[in-house]
Scaffold this active site. Structure first.
Site, PDB file in Angstrom:
ATOM      1  N   MET A 102       1.226  -9.518  66.660  1.00 10.51           N
ATOM      2  CA  MET A 102       1.958 -10.164  65.562  1.00 10.51           C
ATOM      3  C   MET A 102       1.385 -11.540  65.236  1.00 10.51           C
ATOM      4  O   MET A 102       2.128 -12.485  64.981  1.00 10.51           O
ATOM      5  CB  MET A 102       3.464 -10.268  65.916  1.00 10.51           C
ATOM      6  CG  MET A 102       4.132  -8.916  66.078  1.00 10.51           C
ATOM      7  SD  MET A 102       5.803  -8.990  66.746  1.00 10.51           S
ATOM      8  CE  MET A 102       5.493  -9.057  68.505  1.00 10.51           C
TER       9      MET A 102
ATOM     10  N   ASP B  83      10.555   3.914  64.821  1.00 10.35           N
ATOM     11  CA  ASP B  83      10.167   2.643  64.208  1.00 10.35           C
ATOM     12  C   ASP B  83       9.050   2.832  63.186  1.00 10.35           C
ATOM     13  O   ASP B  83       8.411   3.878  63.115  1.00 10.35           O
ATOM     14  CB  ASP B  83       9.680   1.671  65.293  1.00 10.35           C
ATOM     15  CG  ASP B  83      10.851   0.998  65.997  1.00 10.35           C
ATOM     16  OD1 ASP B  83      11.989   1.121  65.513  1.00 10.35           O
ATOM     17  OD2 ASP B  83      10.604   0.353  67.035  1.00 10.35           O
TER      18      ASP B  83
ATOM     19  N   LYS C  61      12.007  -2.202  60.878  1.00  9.21           N
ATOM     20  CA  LYS C  61      12.473  -3.489  60.357  1.00  9.21           C
ATOM     21  C   LYS C  61      12.056  -3.608  58.889  1.00  9.21           C
ATOM     22  O   LYS C  61      10.933  -3.358  58.534  1.00  9.21           O
ATOM     23  CB  LYS C  61      11.832  -4.632  61.148  1.00  9.21           C
ATOM     24  CG  LYS C  61      12.066  -4.536  62.647  1.00  9.21           C
ATOM     25  CD  LYS C  61      13.290  -5.306  63.045  1.00  9.21           C
ATOM     26  CE  LYS C  61      13.409  -5.480  64.550  1.00  9.21           C
ATOM     27  NZ  LYS C  61      13.580  -4.219  65.262  1.00  9.21           N
TER      28      LYS C  61
END
Ligand code: SAH
Length: 274
Positions: free
Chosen positions: A183, A47, A68
């Site tokens: 986040m 990631d 992502k």
């Protein structure tokens, strides 16, 4: 391989997937099981928050980036999981390497369920999560006997990208002295407003720890009431952990990285004040 002569290190079989946490950034925070896996893997599917230095420990492996990049997160997640299944079925030794801990806001549970349902030999290797290890690198203990008996780890956005409606911010505000938000940068204003509306003081200390445990680590000392404006003024960008609670004050005496480079005088007045 390691200075632990009698340990039985697990062997990665062809067709297995090991779902592994890489810790918050500093390669030294990797577990020995993770290093053992890096040395054996044929493919490492990693990631965005996994550092190059960690990947360098798998020179024999193919590296596949699965970070992502915007777009449709759920479709992309399926793609990643499908890819793990394909690689395993090709007989590869697959290391799925995720930032922090794979089961903490990392969708590791979703990936593991698919792998296990597909009959793939799966191993889970936990990692140090950013909300604990990252804060420790900023000198913030997530619990401290005289300060807090509970800590809440919460995500600042959900799968839709919005502040999670399923999170009961009032209950968290009232029940958890220390609140650690993953986040949380995008919706920091909304989160702070909800906590204040639920009774938390705008003067409560807060910290924003950016790129924790890496050479780029920055820590912003702020308060619940001013954190949104202070983040905007600082220009700090994710990844960041937000941390709200009286325990943040302990940092003034425990910021060991600042102390190590001789920055303690600037912190002493704050320490005396607390
Ligand atoms: N599984 C990871 C979390 C993944 S969610 C873990 O256990 O740590 C991604 C979020 O984690 C980021 O948006 C940020 O809030 C946090 N994060 C991960 N690494 C970080 C770091 N080095 N510094 C600050 N925050 C980090």
């Amino acid at each position: 391989m390691f200075p632990l002569p009698n340990a039985q290190w697990p062997v990665m079989s062809p067709g297995a997937v090991w779902l592994c946490g890489a810790g918050p950034g500093d390669p030294g925070l990797l577990t020995l099981h993770a290093l053992n896996a890096l040395r054996q893997a044929d493919v490492v599917v990693y990631d965005a928050l996994v550092s190059q230095q960690i990947l360098d420990w798998a020179p024999q492996a193919e590296l596949e980036y699965a970070g992502k990049r915007g777009g449709k997160p759920s479709a992309q997640q399926e793609d990643i999981t499908d890819r793990l299944v394909v690689l395993a079925r090709q007989g590869k030794r697959v290391l799925r390497l995720k930032g922090g801990d794979p089961f903490v806001f990392g969708r590791g549970g979703e990936e593991a369920r698919v792998l296990i349902a597909a009959g793939i030999a799966t191993r889970i290797i936990p990692g140090i999560t950013a909300g604990i290890g990252g804060l420790a690198y900023a000198g913030i203990p997530v619990t401290h006997r005289e300060v807090n008996q509970a800590v809440t780890f919460v995500t600042g956005h959900d799968a839709s990208g919005e502040t999670p409606i399923s999170v009961d911010w009032t209950a968290i505000a009232q029940g958890s002295q220390m609140i650690v938000v993953y986040m949380g940068m995008k919706h920091v204003g909304q989160i702070a407003a909800k906590l204040i509306a639920a009774g938390r003081s705008p003067d409560e200390p807060a910290a924003v720890v950016v790129s924790a445990t890496t050479p780029q680590q920055r820590v912003l000392d702020t308060t619940l009431g001013t954190m949104e404006a202070d983040i905007a003024a600082s220009g700090l960008e994710p990844p960041a952990i937000l941390c709200i609670g009286e325990g943040v004050r302990l940092r003034h005496g425990l910021d060991w990285q600042a102390l190590a480079v001789g920055l303690s005088p600037a912190l002493r007045p704050a320490m005396a004040a607390s």
